[in-house]
Design a protein around this motif. Structure first.
Motif, PDB file in Angstrom:
ATOM      1  N   ASP A   1      39.714  44.414  34.198  1.00  0.00           N
ATOM      2  CA  ASP A   1      39.193  42.849  33.795  1.00  0.00           C
ATOM      3  C   ASP A   1      39.839  42.092  35.017  1.00  0.00           C
ATOM      4  OD1 ASP A   1      38.324  43.088  30.950  1.00  0.00           O
ATOM      5  OD2 ASP A   1      40.310  43.907  30.595  1.00  0.00           O
ATOM      6  N   ARG A   2      39.014  41.485  35.661  1.00  0.00           N
ATOM      7  CA  ARG A   2      39.376  40.676  36.987  1.00  0.00           C
ATOM      8  C   ARG A   2      39.402  39.382  36.714  1.00  0.00           C
ATOM      9  NH1 ARG A   2      39.236  43.514  41.954  1.00  0.00           N
ATOM     10  NH2 ARG A   2      39.539  42.251  43.596  1.00  0.00           N
TER      11      ARG A   2
ATOM     12  N   TRP B   1      44.364  38.791  38.642  1.00  0.00           N
ATOM     13  CA  TRP B   1      44.608  38.780  37.110  1.00  0.00           C
ATOM     14  C   TRP B   1      44.930  37.337  36.641  1.00  0.00           C
ATOM     15  CZ3 TRP B   1      47.903  42.282  40.125  1.00  0.00           C
ATOM     16  CH2 TRP B   1      47.691  43.624  40.102  1.00  0.00           C
ATOM     17  N   GLN B   2      44.555  37.369  35.523  1.00  0.00           N
ATOM     18  CA  GLN B   2      44.689  36.134  34.550  1.00  0.00           C
ATOM     19  C   GLN B   2      46.074  36.035  34.246  1.00  0.00           C
ATOM     20  OE1 GLN B   2      43.461  35.806  30.523  1.00  0.00           O
ATOM     21  NE2 GLN B   2      41.925  34.086  31.318  1.00  0.00           N
TER      22      GLN B   2
ATOM     23  N   GLU C   1      38.725  35.910  32.792  1.00  0.00           N
ATOM     24  CA  GLU C   1      38.605  37.490  32.910  1.00  0.00           C
ATOM     25  C   GLU C   1      37.253  37.897  32.852  1.00  0.00           C
ATOM     26  OE1 GLU C   1      42.971  39.387  32.072  1.00  0.00           O
ATOM     27  OE2 GLU C   1      41.577  39.457  30.474  1.00  0.00           O
ATOM     28  N   ILE C   2      36.563  38.490  33.797  1.00  0.00           N
ATOM     29  CA  ILE C   2      35.402  39.405  33.660  1.00  0.00           C
ATOM     30  C   ILE C   2      35.534  40.779  33.952  1.00  0.00           C
ATOM     31  CG2 ILE C   2      34.212  37.311  34.485  1.00  0.00           C
ATOM     32  CD1 ILE C   2      33.699  38.520  37.195  1.00  0.00           C
ATOM     33  N   PRO C   3      34.557  41.682  33.232  1.00  0.00           N
ATOM     34  CA  PRO C   3      34.746  43.238  33.447  1.00  0.00           C
ATOM     35  C   PRO C   3      34.407  43.715  34.801  1.00  0.00           C
ATOM     36  CG  PRO C   3      33.079  42.654  31.518  1.00  0.00           C
ATOM     37  CD  PRO C   3      33.604  41.214  32.311  1.00  0.00           C
ATOM     38  N   ARG C   4      35.156  44.657  35.347  1.00  0.00           N
ATOM     39  CA  ARG C   4      35.217  44.904  36.795  1.00  0.00           C
ATOM     40  C   ARG C   4      33.599  45.071  37.213  1.00  0.00           C
ATOM     41  NH1 ARG C   4      37.184  50.998  37.287  1.00  0.00           N
ATOM     42  NH2 ARG C   4      39.273  50.049  37.550  1.00  0.00           N
TER      43      ARG C   4
ATOM     44  N   TYR D   1      32.347  41.682  38.252  1.00  0.00           N
ATOM     45  CA  TYR D   1      32.869  41.356  39.400  1.00  0.00           C
ATOM     46  C   TYR D   1      32.371  41.920  40.499  1.00  0.00           C
ATOM     47  CZ  TYR D   1      36.196  40.618  43.119  1.00  0.00           C
ATOM     48  OH  TYR D   1      36.842  40.200  44.210  1.00  0.00           O
TER      49      TYR D   1
END
Length: 206
Positions: free
Chosen positions: A39-40, A168-169, A180-183, A186
């Motif tokens: 999670d980016r 990171w959040q 956060e968004i999934p890898r 991203y």
């Protein structure tokens, strides 16, 4: 992890969606870790949250760009800061990338010109990978936030859909609008972002 670490490898890493952080005490070896979180953390340029009180506070600061990079990265790497991770390898490589026009700093200054806070990060096309920020607790309580607001203004100034990566959040960053968004998401956004024009860091900041 790798034993090798240099400017070209660092840039290749960001283009591939990974970022470096030093690893210490691994059987006495100086290794560099490369991270790609599931999670980016990113800050959507239209999602920055600036409270009324913060907007009043940031007017106290004058913003400059690339005028005090060495001091900004060293203040970010102050070993007395909790969770400090910036070592001499990071200082050397990112200073070289700054001299090459790839790494930039945004500074927030008091009315009399003192450095109250700032941030630095890697700019590749339309990607800005934020690395670290700091504020002086005596003269710059909200100075790092002022620098972030100025950075967002700079990145979105010409209407390009650039990507502001913060890795990171954290609760602090979430309060400013970081999500956060999934890898996989991203990496899709990254592939587009690096094809976009970089912002003009010579332009006056807000």
């Amino acid at each position: 992890m790798s034993e090798e670490f240099g400017p070209e490898l660092a840039v290749a890493g960001y283009r591939a969606g990974v970022f470096p952080m030093p690893q210490h005490g691994f059987r006495g070896r100086r290794l560099m870790g490369w991270y790609s979180p599931l999670d980016r953390g990113i800050l959507p340029l239209d999602g920055l949250r600036v409270s009324r009180s913060l907007r009043k506070m940031i007017k106290r600061y004058a913003i400059t760009v690339d005028t005090a990079f060495d001091e900004v990265i060293r203040r970010c790497g102050d070993p007395s800061r909790p969770g400090g991770w910036i070592d001499e390898r990071i200082l050397q490589v990112y200073t070289g990338l700054h001299q090459a026009g790839i790494v930039h700093s945004v500074e927030a200054r008091t009315a009399d010109g003192r450095l109250a806070g700032g941030l630095y990060g890697v700019s590749i096309g339309g990607l800005f990978a934020g690395e670290s920020m700091f504020h002086d607790p005596v003269i710059g309580r909200d100075a790092s936030k002022a620098a972030l607001v100025a950075l967002v203004d700079l990145l979105r100034g010409d209407g390009q859909d650039r990507l502001l990566d913060v890795q990171w959040q954290t609760p602090h960053l979430a309060s400013l609008g970081v999500i956060e968004i999934p890898r996989e998401d991203y990496l899709r956004r990254l592939a587009v972002a690096v094809t976009l024009p970089a912002p003009d860091f010579r332009a006056p900041a807000g």
